[in-house]
Design an enzyme around this catalytic site. Structure first.
Site, PDB file in Angstrom:
ATOM      1  N   ARG A 155     -88.713 -41.523  -4.414  1.00 51.77           N
ATOM      2  CA  ARG A 155     -88.299 -39.450  -4.440  1.00 51.77           C
ATOM      3  C   ARG A 155     -87.533 -38.982  -3.523  1.00 51.77           C
ATOM      4  O   ARG A 155     -87.301 -37.567  -3.406  1.00 51.77           O
ATOM      5  CB  ARG A 155     -89.961 -38.936  -4.716  1.00 51.77           C
TER       6      ARG A 155
ATOM      7  N   ARG B  30     -93.345 -27.698  -8.141  1.00 53.89           N
ATOM      8  CA  ARG B  30     -93.017 -29.572  -8.991  1.00 53.89           C
ATOM      9  C   ARG B  30     -91.679 -29.491  -8.664  1.00 53.89           C
ATOM     10  O   ARG B  30     -90.363 -30.818  -8.458  1.00 53.89           O
ATOM     11  CB  ARG B  30     -93.397 -30.192  -9.680  1.00 53.89           C
TER      12      ARG B  30
ATOM     13  N   ARG C  22    -103.443 -33.031 -17.881  1.00 56.34           N
ATOM     14  CA  ARG C  22    -102.450 -33.165 -16.051  1.00 56.34           C
ATOM     15  C   ARG C  22    -102.790 -31.558 -15.292  1.00 56.34           C
ATOM     16  O   ARG C  22    -102.176 -30.573 -16.173  1.00 56.34           O
ATOM     17  CB  ARG C  22    -101.640 -33.497 -15.428  1.00 56.34           C
TER      18      ARG C  22
ATOM     19  N   ARG D 228     -97.602 -31.772 -22.440  1.00 53.03           N
ATOM     20  CA  ARG D 228     -97.942 -32.642 -22.124  1.00 53.03           C
ATOM     21  C   ARG D 228     -99.537 -32.993 -22.689  1.00 53.03           C
ATOM     22  O   ARG D 228     -99.536 -32.836 -21.957  1.00 53.03           O
ATOM     23  CB  ARG D 228     -96.870 -33.574 -20.874  1.00 53.03           C
TER      24      ARG D 228
ATOM     25  N   LYS E 132     -89.568 -40.020 -18.197  1.00 49.58           N
ATOM     26  CA  LYS E 132     -89.517 -41.096 -16.970  1.00 49.58           C
ATOM     27  C   LYS E 132     -90.727 -41.835 -18.212  1.00 49.58           C
ATOM     28  O   LYS E 132     -90.537 -43.195 -18.419  1.00 49.58           O
ATOM     29  CB  LYS E 132     -89.650 -40.995 -15.918  1.00 49.58           C
TER      30      LYS E 132
HETATM   31  P1  ADP Z   1     -91.793 -37.938 -16.823  1.00 52.71           P
HETATM   32  O1  ADP Z   1     -93.080 -39.484 -16.414  1.00 52.71           O
HETATM   33  O2  ADP Z   1     -90.119 -37.567 -16.624  1.00 52.71           O
HETATM   34  O3  ADP Z   1     -92.741 -36.222 -16.297  1.00 52.71           O
HETATM   35  P2  ADP Z   1     -93.188 -37.869 -19.299  1.00 52.71           P
HETATM   36  O4  ADP Z   1     -92.565 -39.129 -20.037  1.00 52.71           O
HETATM   37  O5  ADP Z   1     -94.456 -37.906 -18.850  1.00 52.71           O
HETATM   38  O6  ADP Z   1     -91.991 -37.179 -18.118  1.00 52.71           O
HETATM   39  O7  ADP Z   1     -92.970 -36.871 -21.083  1.00 52.71           O
HETATM   40  C1  ADP Z   1     -93.151 -36.178 -20.794  1.00 52.71           C
HETATM   41  C2  ADP Z   1     -93.470 -35.235 -21.792  1.00 52.71           C
HETATM   42  O8  ADP Z   1     -92.257 -35.048 -22.813  1.00 52.71           O
HETATM   43  C3  ADP Z   1     -94.554 -35.923 -22.410  1.00 52.71           C
HETATM   44  O9  ADP Z   1     -95.145 -35.003 -23.519  1.00 52.71           O
HETATM   45  C4  ADP Z   1     -93.935 -36.189 -23.423  1.00 52.71           C
HETATM   46  O10 ADP Z   1     -94.343 -36.734 -24.989  1.00 52.71           O
HETATM   47  C5  ADP Z   1     -91.948 -35.889 -23.655  1.00 52.71           C
HETATM   48  N1  ADP Z   1     -91.056 -36.500 -24.041  1.00 52.71           N
HETATM   49  C6  ADP Z   1     -90.575 -37.481 -23.126  1.00 52.71           C
HETATM   50  N2  ADP Z   1     -89.917 -38.462 -23.725  1.00 52.71           N
HETATM   51  C7  ADP Z   1     -88.736 -37.098 -24.355  1.00 52.71           C
HETATM   52  C8  ADP Z   1     -88.155 -37.001 -25.684  1.00 52.71           C
HETATM   53  N3  ADP Z   1     -87.075 -37.332 -25.720  1.00 52.71           N
HETATM   54  N4  ADP Z   1     -88.179 -36.322 -26.763  1.00 52.71           N
HETATM   55  C9  ADP Z   1     -89.068 -35.183 -27.215  1.00 52.71           C
HETATM   56  N5  ADP Z   1     -90.221 -34.778 -25.836  1.00 52.71           N
HETATM   57  C10 ADP Z   1     -90.162 -35.994 -25.241  1.00 52.71           C
HETATM   58  P1  AMP Z   2     -95.701 -37.791 -11.788  1.00 52.76           P
HETATM   59  O1  AMP Z   2     -96.582 -38.003 -11.852  1.00 52.76           O
HETATM   60  O2  AMP Z   2     -94.624 -38.851 -11.000  1.00 52.76           O
HETATM   61  O3  AMP Z   2     -95.049 -36.228 -11.658  1.00 52.76           O
HETATM   62  O4  AMP Z   2     -95.993 -37.524  -9.305  1.00 52.76           O
HETATM   63  C1  AMP Z   2     -97.216 -36.793  -9.642  1.00 52.76           C
HETATM   64  C2  AMP Z   2     -97.249 -36.516  -7.710  1.00 52.76           C
HETATM   65  O5  AMP Z   2     -97.549 -37.807  -7.555  1.00 52.76           O
HETATM   66  C3  AMP Z   2     -96.310 -35.602  -7.557  1.00 52.76           C
HETATM   67  O6  AMP Z   2     -96.004 -34.547  -7.542  1.00 52.76           O
HETATM   68  C4  AMP Z   2     -96.320 -35.858  -5.758  1.00 52.76           C
HETATM   69  O7  AMP Z   2     -96.870 -34.960  -5.613  1.00 52.76           O
HETATM   70  C5  AMP Z   2     -96.900 -37.168  -6.517  1.00 52.76           C
HETATM   71  N1  AMP Z   2     -96.201 -38.112  -6.028  1.00 52.76           N
HETATM   72  C6  AMP Z   2     -95.863 -39.170  -7.024  1.00 52.76           C
HETATM   73  N2  AMP Z   2     -94.804 -39.903  -7.198  1.00 52.76           N
HETATM   74  C7  AMP Z   2     -94.214 -39.479  -5.797  1.00 52.76           C
HETATM   75  C8  AMP Z   2     -93.164 -39.842  -4.501  1.00 52.76           C
HETATM   76  N3  AMP Z   2     -92.304 -41.425  -4.966  1.00 52.76           N
HETATM   77  N4  AMP Z   2     -93.383 -39.269  -3.529  1.00 52.76           N
HETATM   78  C9  AMP Z   2     -93.442 -38.614  -2.828  1.00 52.76           C
HETATM   79  N5  AMP Z   2     -95.024 -37.767  -4.118  1.00 52.76           N
HETATM   80  C10 AMP Z   2     -95.118 -38.900  -5.000  1.00 52.76           C
END
Ligand code: ADP
Ligand code: AMP
Length: 221
Positions: A92, A175, A164, A131, A17
């Site tokens: 969410r 999660r 993270r 990540r 995302k």
């Molecule tokens: P989210 O925001 O949904 O938690 P991220 O955008 O942070 O996901 O992506 C999670 C991990 O996957 C990161 O390390 C990113 O570089 C990797 N990633 C994201 N999209 C792809 C893809 N299409 N193919 C491979 N790796 C990806």
């Molecule tokens: P994310 O960066 O989106 O993976 O979010 C990291 C953490 O932040 C989650 O595991 C939750 O603890 C909190 N969080 C982020 N967005 C929300 C949301 N919309 N509702 C509730 N908790 C959230």
């Protein structure tokens, strides 16, 4: 490409995302609103909000809806949100989605465009544990699939890459469970409203980006 609406990315943690939302927000010239980034910022600045959400995030649970909605409502009141915005990690829960419907209506926006990024569970574990994020600009990397040119250094601004704390396998499991329990029902919620599209997010970053641009183009035309 103008947006003039809310674009919402659904999908489990690790689906991509943030990676896609940053690019689309930039190309549309609208803000990328990641509630996770906002909470992490509050934690690192040691604010009251940060102190309250830190233990919740470390357990991999969701922050209570009222705290999330306060943050989002304040953010949407800023002038840079006048022409649309890209949400990443929000809403969410069904309660957040219904509250957002009310805010969008009050602010004169139509229905949001919602895109579900679908990925298998085994791929999510690899994406989350691999990540790394730039401590300066927030750029997203993956040690397996999207590594920086120099290990642990951001290609864009030379910032140090960090992992993270909630990307440890034991927190990731919680999660993903929270996603299944509280967030997956949103796909039905938005499908019923006729605003849901889905993209196969197991493809490469470039391919997923292409599919998203196609959807945006078809919505605009
Ligand atoms: P989210 O925001 O949904 O938690 P991220 O955008 O942070 O996901 O992506 C999670 C991990 O996957 C990161 O390390 C990113 O570089 C990797 N990633 C994201 N999209 C792809 C893809 N299409 N193919 C491979 N790796 C990806
Ligand atoms: P994310 O960066 O989106 O993976 O979010 C990291 C953490 O932040 C989650 O595991 C939750 O603890 C909190 N969080 C982020 N967005 C929300 C949301 N919309 N509702 C509730 N908790 C959230």
């Amino acid at each position: 490409m103008a947006l003039d609406r809310a674009l919402i990315f659904l999908g489990p943690p690790g689906a991509g995302k943030g990676t896609q939302a940053k690019q689309i927000a930039q190309s549309c010239g609208v803000p990328h609103l990641s509630t996770g980034d906002m909470f992490r910022d509050a934690v690192s600045r040691g604010t009251d909000l940060g102190r309250q959400v830190k233990p919740i995030m470390e357990r991999g649970e969701l922050v209570p809806d009222d705290m999330v909605m306060k943050l989002v409502e304040e953010r949407l009141a800023r002038p840079d949100c006048a022409h649309g915005f890209v949400f990443d990690g929000f809403p969410r829960t069904i309660a957040q989605a219904t509250a957002l419907d009310g805010i969008l209506a009050r602010r004169g926006f139509g229905k949001p465009l919602v895109i579900d990024l679908a990925v298998s569970a085994d791929m999510l574990m690899r994406r989350l544990t691999g990540r790394r994020t730039c401590s300066v600009g927030g750029e997203i990397y993956n040690v397996y699939d999207a590594p920086p040119k120099t290990p642990d250094v951001c290609d864009v601004d030379g910032g140090r890459l960090v992992q993270r704390s909630d990307d440890r396998p034991e927190v990731v499991t919680e999660r993903l469970a929270a996603y299944e329990r509280q967030t997956r029902p949103l796909t039905d919620y938005y499908r019923r409203q006729g605003v849901l599209d889905a993209v196969d997010a197991s493809a490469s970053v470039e391919e997923v980006g292409r599919a998203l641009r196609e959807i945006l183009k078809s919505v605009k035309s």
